[in-house]
Each structure stands twice: as C-alpha cells, then as structure tokens.
Design an enzyme around this catalytic site. Structure first.
Site, PDB file in Angstrom:
ATOM      1  CB  SER A 141      49.950 -13.838  30.860  1.00 49.76           C
ATOM      2  OG  SER A 141      51.128 -14.242  31.537  1.00 49.76           O
ATOM      3  CE1 TYR A 155      50.300  -8.962  32.723  1.00 52.23           C
ATOM      4  CE2 TYR A 155      51.309 -11.067  33.274  1.00 52.23           C
ATOM      5  CZ  TYR A 155      50.945 -10.110  32.333  1.00 52.23           C
ATOM      6  OH  TYR A 155      51.220 -10.325  31.000  1.00 52.23           O
TER       7      TYR A 155
HETATM    8  P1  NDP Z   1      54.849  -3.791  25.639  1.00 54.36           P
HETATM    9  O1  NDP Z   1      54.805  -3.027  26.913  1.00 54.36           O
HETATM   10  O2  NDP Z   1      56.170  -4.088  25.025  1.00 54.36           O
HETATM   11  O3  NDP Z   1      53.906  -3.085  24.558  1.00 54.36           O
HETATM   12  C1  NDP Z   1      52.621  -2.729  24.982  1.00 54.36           C
HETATM   13  C2  NDP Z   1      51.787  -2.254  23.820  1.00 54.36           C
HETATM   14  O4  NDP Z   1      50.478  -1.991  24.323  1.00 54.36           O
HETATM   15  C3  NDP Z   1      52.285  -0.962  23.211  1.00 54.36           C
HETATM   16  O5  NDP Z   1      51.899  -0.928  21.862  1.00 54.36           O
HETATM   17  C4  NDP Z   1      51.522   0.092  24.017  1.00 54.36           C
HETATM   18  O6  NDP Z   1      51.322   1.329  23.339  1.00 54.36           O
HETATM   19  C5  NDP Z   1      50.199  -0.599  24.186  1.00 54.36           C
HETATM   20  N1  NDP Z   1      49.477  -0.133  25.361  1.00 54.36           N
HETATM   21  C6  NDP Z   1      49.850  -0.149  26.659  1.00 54.36           C
HETATM   22  N2  NDP Z   1      48.895   0.394  27.442  1.00 54.36           N
HETATM   23  C7  NDP Z   1      47.896   0.773  26.605  1.00 54.36           C
HETATM   24  C8  NDP Z   1      46.651   1.407  26.782  1.00 54.36           C
HETATM   25  N3  NDP Z   1      46.226   1.779  28.000  1.00 54.36           N
HETATM   26  N4  NDP Z   1      45.903   1.644  25.683  1.00 54.36           N
HETATM   27  C9  NDP Z   1      46.307   1.274  24.454  1.00 54.36           C
HETATM   28  N5  NDP Z   1      47.486   0.676  24.215  1.00 54.36           N
HETATM   29  C10 NDP Z   1      48.260   0.429  25.274  1.00 54.36           C
HETATM   30  O7  NDP Z   1      54.081  -5.169  25.957  1.00 54.36           O
HETATM   31  P2  NDP Z   1      54.226  -6.619  25.281  1.00 54.36           P
HETATM   32  O8  NDP Z   1      54.274  -6.478  23.815  1.00 54.36           O
HETATM   33  O9  NDP Z   1      55.271  -7.370  25.992  1.00 54.36           O
HETATM   34  O10 NDP Z   1      52.825  -7.266  25.749  1.00 54.36           O
HETATM   35  C11 NDP Z   1      51.679  -7.297  24.919  1.00 54.36           C
HETATM   36  C12 NDP Z   1      50.643  -8.182  25.585  1.00 54.36           C
HETATM   37  O11 NDP Z   1      51.183  -9.474  25.816  1.00 54.36           O
HETATM   38  C13 NDP Z   1      50.176  -7.667  26.949  1.00 54.36           C
HETATM   39  O12 NDP Z   1      48.798  -7.917  27.094  1.00 54.36           O
HETATM   40  C14 NDP Z   1      50.991  -8.500  27.918  1.00 54.36           C
HETATM   41  O13 NDP Z   1      50.366  -8.610  29.176  1.00 54.36           O
HETATM   42  C15 NDP Z   1      51.046  -9.821  27.187  1.00 54.36           C
HETATM   43  N6  NDP Z   1      52.139 -10.687  27.582  1.00 54.36           N
HETATM   44  C16 NDP Z   1      53.454 -10.338  27.403  1.00 54.36           C
HETATM   45  C17 NDP Z   1      54.467 -11.187  27.755  1.00 54.36           C
HETATM   46  C18 NDP Z   1      55.915 -10.874  27.572  1.00 54.36           C
HETATM   47  O14 NDP Z   1      56.770 -11.647  28.061  1.00 54.36           O
HETATM   48  N7  NDP Z   1      56.273  -9.811  26.876  1.00 54.36           N
HETATM   49  C19 NDP Z   1      54.179 -12.487  28.381  1.00 54.36           C
HETATM   50  C20 NDP Z   1      52.772 -12.760  28.530  1.00 54.36           C
HETATM   51  C21 NDP Z   1      51.806 -11.896  28.130  1.00 54.36           C
HETATM   52  P3  NDP Z   1      52.421   2.533  23.414  1.00 54.36           P
HETATM   53  O15 NDP Z   1      53.582   2.071  22.584  1.00 54.36           O
HETATM   54  O16 NDP Z   1      51.722   3.709  22.848  1.00 54.36           O
HETATM   55  O17 NDP Z   1      52.783   2.673  24.861  1.00 54.36           O
END
Ligand code: NDP
Length: 246
Positions: A141, A155
C-alpha cells in the site's frame, strides 16, 4: 501479445476488488489462474468461469490467509490441479483504522496474521512448487511509506513489513531466478475503499491526479512484473497511487 501463455498463476483474495482485476489481467495474458477467497464462493466461481471463457484453466479455492494450514492446503490443491505455480500474487489483505490508544492485541494479531504472516506462509509454500523464472508479487500500500492521517498505524505497519520481506526474499530467491517485488496501490475503487465512500474526498485531495484508480490499473502493472520483460527487476517497490505520495 499473450506474454503469459504456459504460465500458472495464483492470486490470493481474487474473488473481488484488486485481486479479481489482477487475476483477469493475468488470464487475458494467457496464464492459467487460481484464486483464493475467504467467504465469497459464488463471486469466486463466477470469476473462474470468466477466466475459462478466455481459454485458460481456472480454479477458485477457499482459503483463509490468516490460517497457515488453510493456505498450505490451498497451494497443495493448486499444484495438484494445475501442476506448479509460476506466478504468486499475495493480494489478500484487510484494513481497519482506529485511534492508536484504542487498538487491541486482537486487532494487532488479526492484521498481522492476514497481511504479514499469510504472505510469508503463501510465499514459502509456493516457492516449493515454483520453477526458475518464477515471480512473486506482494500487494502492499502507498501507506507503507506515508501515512497521511490518523488511525492507520497497524495497517501501515502490516504493509511496510512487506517491503523488508520483499528485499530479503529477493536475496534468498535470486539464485533460483525467482524475482520478488512489492506493488503499492493508492486509492483504488473496491469494496474496501469505494470511490463513492465518505473517506474518498480526503484521499482525492492528496493526489496529483483527481480520481481513484481501478483494479485494472493494478492488474496492468502486476502483469508486467509477472511477464518476460521484467526478469531483471527484483527487490523493488512500485507505487501506483495517482500521485498520492509524490
Ligand atoms: P477488498 O476488501 O475489496 O477485497 C479483498 C479480497 O481479499 C477479497 O477477495 C476477499 O475474499 C479476500 N480476503 C480478505 N480476507 C481474506 C482472508 N483472510 N483470506 C483469504 N482471502 C481474503 O480489498 P481490495 O481489493 O481493495 O484490496 C486488495 C489488496 O490491496 C489488499 O491487500 C489491500 O490492503 C490492498 N490495497 C487496497 C487499496 C484500495 O484502495 N482498495 C489501496 C492499497 C492497498 P472474500 O471476497 O471471500 O471476502
């Protein structure tokens, strides 16, 4: 050009958001793609069906990134079904923001388990099934390097840990011709951080550009790092944040 043909990729947390965008872009590049998910079985199966329509093999596997046994079982399933792992994208992550004095040990453990330990465990297990030329890409991030508001200490901690992990892994895995890099997204329109959310305006004020990015923006960078033209890039950080940190 399909630069990822004959490659097999695993994207953790690929049912929604950034992970789904990355997995789609890898499949469009010709890679067979496995995704993990925590709860969204239907969304994950729909994603896998979309990838298959592109002519690649695809697999959706339930696995909790906070549970080492679950991650290892998922990687065992992927290698059994698809053969090996050439590309690992450690995308699954969680975020919460709270006043520092209010944070609990349970919150510390929870974010550490998913955002840090899960990346370590998945990488270690995948490397066992990864040939020379392999690629590991962690999703960090932009807040790993700059925290512009209160409440984000845990975070930021969990994402900045990936920088050190990236550099150390790059050294260990270089002799095997496996590269390791970390991509730092800024505000990307997903369920975690909706562009229509109450926190969006403050984020846009920090940017050089004036809008949120998309999962496809991150997918394009990850596909480059996963592809043949990035073979000499390792141990590096890539910020893709619309100028938030500049
Ligand atoms: P979302 O919350 O929109 O999606 C999260 C995804 O991760 C889903 O597919 C979810 O599965 C899965 N997930 C969550 N927890 C677990 C777990 N314990 N085990 C397996 N899968 C898990 O997040 P984003 O797409 O926004 O973020 C993705 C990555 O990008 C993260 O690492 C986040 O920190 C990082 N990020 C995001 C930013 C943003 O602005 N969106 C900015 C900077 C970094 P399910 O659908 O089954 O819940």
């Amino acid at each position: 050009m399909k630069t990822l043909e004959n490659k097999i990729a695993l994207v953790t947390g690929g049912s929604r958001g950034i992970g789904a965008g990355i997995a789609l872009r890898l499949a469009q590049g010709g890679a067979d793609v496995a995704i993990t998910y925590l709860r969204s079985a239907e969304a994950a199966e729909t994603q896998a069906a979309t990838f298959r329509e592109l002519g690649v093999r695809a697999l959706a596997v339930q696995a909790d990134s906070g549970d080492p046994a679950s991650i290892r079982a998922a990687i065992g399933r992927v290698t059994a079904d698809l053969g090996r792992i050439d590309i690992l994208v450690n995308n699954a992550g969680i975020a919460f923001y709270d006043d520092f004095q209010q944070l609990s040990i349970e919150q510390f453990d929870q974010i550490s388990a998913v955002n840090m330990r899960g990346v370590f465990v998945a990488s270690q297990a995948a490397v066992d099934a990864m040939p020379a030329g392999g690629r590991i890409i962690h999703i960090g991030s932009c807040q790993a390097n700059r925290m512009p508001h209160a409440g984000g200490s845990l975070y930021a901690m969990s994402k900045s840990a990936l920088i050190g992990l990236t550099k150390g892994m790059a050294r260990d895995l270089g002799p095997r011709k496996i590269t390791v890099n970390v991509v730092h997204p800024g505000p990307i329109d997903t369920d975690m951080n909706p562009a229509s959310g109450t926190m969006a305006g403050g984020q846009i004020q920090l940017m050089a550009l004036d809008h949120f990015g998309s999962a496809a923006d991150i997918g394009a960078l990850v596909a480059f790092l996963a592809g043949p033209e990035s073979a000499y890039i390792t141990g590096a950080e890539f910020t893709i944040d619309g100028g938030t940190n500049c």
